[in-house]
Design a protein around this motif. Structure first.
Motif, mmCIF file in Angstrom:
data_model
loop_
_atom_site.group_PDB
_atom_site.id
_atom_site.type_symbol
_atom_site.label_atom_id
_atom_site.label_comp_id
_atom_site.label_asym_id
_atom_site.label_seq_id
_atom_site.Cartn_x
_atom_site.Cartn_y
_atom_site.Cartn_z
ATOM 1 N N GLU A 141 -6.846 13.825 9.711
ATOM 2 C CA GLU A 141 -7.059 14.155 8.421
ATOM 3 C C GLU A 141 -4.860 15.169 8.404
ATOM 4 O O GLU A 141 -4.287 14.492 8.056
ATOM 5 C CB GLU A 141 -7.166 13.928 6.863
ATOM 6 C CG GLU A 141 -6.707 14.407 5.650
ATOM 7 C CD GLU A 141 -7.579 14.115 4.425
ATOM 8 O OE1 GLU A 141 -7.370 15.284 3.863
ATOM 9 O OE2 GLU A 141 -9.241 14.764 5.027
ATOM 10 N N LEU A 142 -5.419 15.713 9.232
ATOM 11 C CA LEU A 142 -4.674 17.225 9.029
ATOM 12 C C LEU A 142 -3.412 16.715 10.157
ATOM 13 O O LEU A 142 -2.264 17.120 9.724
ATOM 14 C CB LEU A 142 -5.271 18.045 9.639
ATOM 15 C CG LEU A 142 -6.301 19.244 8.181
ATOM 16 C CD1 LEU A 142 -6.953 20.546 8.995
ATOM 17 C CD2 LEU A 142 -5.242 19.757 7.452
ATOM 18 N N GLN A 143 -3.452 15.593 10.984
ATOM 19 C CA GLN A 143 -2.927 15.866 12.219
ATOM 20 C C GLN A 143 -1.912 14.357 10.959
ATOM 21 O O GLN A 143 -0.707 14.259 10.919
ATOM 22 C CB GLN A 143 -4.106 15.633 13.248
ATOM 23 C CG GLN A 143 -4.194 16.042 14.360
ATOM 24 C CD GLN A 143 -5.218 15.643 15.414
ATOM 25 O OE1 GLN A 143 -5.317 14.377 15.176
ATOM 26 N NE2 GLN A 143 -5.357 16.530 16.742
ATOM 27 N N ALA A 144 -2.888 13.785 10.848
ATOM 28 C CA ALA A 144 -2.008 12.297 10.153
ATOM 29 C C ALA A 144 -1.224 12.690 8.793
ATOM 30 O O ALA A 144 -0.267 12.491 8.824
ATOM 31 C CB ALA A 144 -2.494 11.631 9.559
ATOM 32 N N SER A 145 -1.371 14.378 8.541
ATOM 33 C CA SER A 145 -0.670 15.029 7.343
ATOM 34 C C SER A 145 0.754 15.712 7.816
ATOM 35 O O SER A 145 1.785 16.163 7.283
ATOM 36 C CB SER A 145 -1.312 14.948 6.048
ATOM 37 O OG SER A 145 -1.494 16.728 6.989
ATOM 38 N N GLY A 146 0.550 15.876 9.349
ATOM 39 C CA GLY A 146 1.171 16.955 9.265
ATOM 40 C C GLY A 146 1.256 18.715 9.677
ATOM 41 O O GLY A 146 1.766 19.665 9.652
ATOM 42 N N GLU A 147 -0.714 18.994 9.002
ATOM 43 C CA GLU A 147 -0.379 20.272 8.698
ATOM 44 C C GLU A 147 -1.171 21.191 9.430
ATOM 45 O O GLU A 147 -1.319 21.966 9.906
ATOM 46 C CB GLU A 147 -1.320 19.713 6.846
ATOM 47 C CG GLU A 147 -0.316 19.562 6.072
ATOM 48 C CD GLU A 147 -1.695 19.322 4.923
ATOM 49 O OE1 GLU A 147 -2.259 20.159 5.323
ATOM 50 O OE2 GLU A 147 -2.145 18.669 4.093
ATOM 51 N N MET A 148 -1.965 20.249 10.920
ATOM 52 C CA MET A 148 -2.187 20.794 11.523
ATOM 53 C C MET A 148 -1.285 21.987 12.665
ATOM 54 O O MET A 148 -2.417 22.937 13.196
ATOM 55 C CB MET A 148 -2.768 19.714 12.741
ATOM 56 C CG MET A 148 -3.591 20.129 13.787
ATOM 57 S SD MET A 148 -5.386 20.564 12.690
ATOM 58 C CE MET A 148 -6.236 21.431 14.616
ATOM 59 N N ALA A 149 -0.478 21.513 12.672
ATOM 60 C CA ALA A 149 0.221 22.191 13.718
ATOM 61 C C ALA A 149 0.476 23.694 13.071
ATOM 62 O O ALA A 149 0.807 25.173 12.877
ATOM 63 C CB ALA A 149 1.826 21.802 13.837
ATOM 64 N N THR A 150 0.148 23.871 11.836
ATOM 65 C CA THR A 150 0.369 25.674 10.256
ATOM 66 C C THR A 150 -0.332 25.806 10.344
ATOM 67 O O THR A 150 -0.674 27.325 9.700
ATOM 68 C CB THR A 150 1.484 24.851 9.612
ATOM 69 O OG1 THR A 150 0.681 23.825 8.693
ATOM 70 C CG2 THR A 150 2.837 24.419 9.813
ATOM 71 N N ILE A 151 -1.406 24.828 9.597
ATOM 72 C CA ILE A 151 -2.954 25.612 9.917
ATOM 73 C C ILE A 151 -3.972 26.653 10.639
ATOM 74 O O ILE A 151 -3.759 26.666 11.761
ATOM 75 C CB ILE A 151 -3.781 24.551 9.344
ATOM 76 C CG1 ILE A 151 -5.149 24.805 8.186
ATOM 77 C CG2 ILE A 151 -4.736 23.831 10.103
ATOM 78 C CD1 ILE A 151 -5.615 24.235 7.858
ATOM 79 N N SER A 152 -4.329 27.840 10.047
ATOM 80 C CA SER A 152 -4.750 28.905 10.635
ATOM 81 C C SER A 152 -6.250 28.303 10.887
ATOM 82 O O SER A 152 -6.461 27.542 10.213
ATOM 83 C CB SER A 152 -5.132 30.394 10.100
ATOM 84 O OG SER A 152 -5.584 29.825 8.547
ATOM 85 N N GLU A 153 -7.202 28.728 12.012
ATOM 86 C CA GLU A 153 -8.289 28.604 12.808
ATOM 87 C C GLU A 153 -9.052 28.861 11.146
ATOM 88 O O GLU A 153 -9.975 28.431 10.833
ATOM 89 C CB GLU A 153 -8.663 29.054 13.305
ATOM 90 C CG GLU A 153 -9.770 29.055 14.210
ATOM 91 C CD GLU A 153 -10.671 29.922 15.389
ATOM 92 O OE1 GLU A 153 -11.359 29.723 15.686
ATOM 93 O OE2 GLU A 153 -9.796 30.449 16.422
ATOM 94 N N ALA A 154 -8.739 30.150 10.689
ATOM 95 C CA ALA A 154 -10.230 30.554 9.216
ATOM 96 C C ALA A 154 -9.985 29.236 8.719
ATOM 97 O O ALA A 154 -10.155 28.281 7.449
ATOM 98 C CB ALA A 154 -9.080 32.190 8.955
#
Length: 237
Positions: free
Chosen positions: A58-71
């Motif tokens: 879901e995060l990859q589809a929305s483009g947020e995966m590159a900016t989200i932290s591990e926590a």
């Protein structure tokens, strides 16, 4: 004890058991059984579900995966799992009784349109009894989930292959939705709905069964074929 035996008899002898339960206005136990089974499958799924792949997708589809932290990713996974747990319980405790109530209201309108008046409590019994095969589906699903160590959303949909699409192999999305409407448990519910409606209103059995099938086709056409297709088309745009 009779109040529990009569709904159970619907599984064994639907032709005679359904009218008897409708006449006795047995709707409390069927609703309790439905709520328990649906809550059990939803709760156990949330405990077995590995939400990580679905959340990452879901995060990859929305483009947020590159900016989200591990926590933050860990928090999102935990939040998603908790939401699934609450949603699974709420579906059984709140949603399914409301579905039964809505179905009873629809049957009341139909009985009025066909000039076949019936007591609302009898129609509530018809609705609750007709949903017992759905309760059985969730009971079987609960046992299947219990045998799994981890699950994905795609996997849980394959645990109880009860519809035609599960046996036809690769289909287009539209045809897969159409095939999913030919479902054993849904058609079983439709048959019980027709038998119960005939008992509550005095309508001939054959006519009531045909009416129940028409109602199911309308329901399936809108909620199982039409709306999902519209959502996919909207996503494509």
């Amino acid at each position: 004890m009779t109040s529990l035996v009569q709904p159970v008899r619907v599984f064994i002898d639907p032709v005679e058991g359904t009218p008897a339960a409708v006449e006795a206005r047995r709707w409390v136990w069927p609703l309790l059984i439905l709520a328990l089974c649906v809550s059990a499958s939803g709760t156990l799924f949330s405990l077995r579900w590995d939400a990580t792949p679905d959340v990452i997708r879901e995060l990859q589809a929305s483009g947020e995966m590159a900016t989200i932290s591990e926590a933050d990713l860990t928090d999102k996974i935990q939040t998603t799992t908790r939401k699934a747990l609450v949603g699974g319980i709420a579906k059984g405790v709140f949603v399914m009784p409301m579905v039964a109530l809505l179905l009873a209201a629809i049957l009341w309108v139909v009985s009025w349109l066909f000039d076949r008046p019936a007591h609302f409590e009898q129609l509530m019994s018809v609705a609750a009894l007709a949903l017992l095969p759905i309760a059985l589906y969730h009971a079987v699903l609960t046992l299947c989930i219990a045998a799994q160590h981890t699950l994905s959303v795609a996997r849980v949909a394959q645990l109880v292959p009860s519809h035609l699409g599960a046996f036809l192999g690769t289909l287009s999305p539209k045809m897969a939705r159409v095939a999913s409407t030919v479902d054993f448990f849904n058609l079983w519910s439709t048959g019980l709905l027709g038998l119960g409606f005939a008992a509550a209103t005095g309508m001939p059995r054959g006519r009531a069964l045909l009416l129940a099938l028409v109602l199911y086709v309308m329901f399936a056409g809108v909620l199982m074929v039409g709306l999902p297709g519209a959502e996919m088309a909207g996503g494509g745009r």
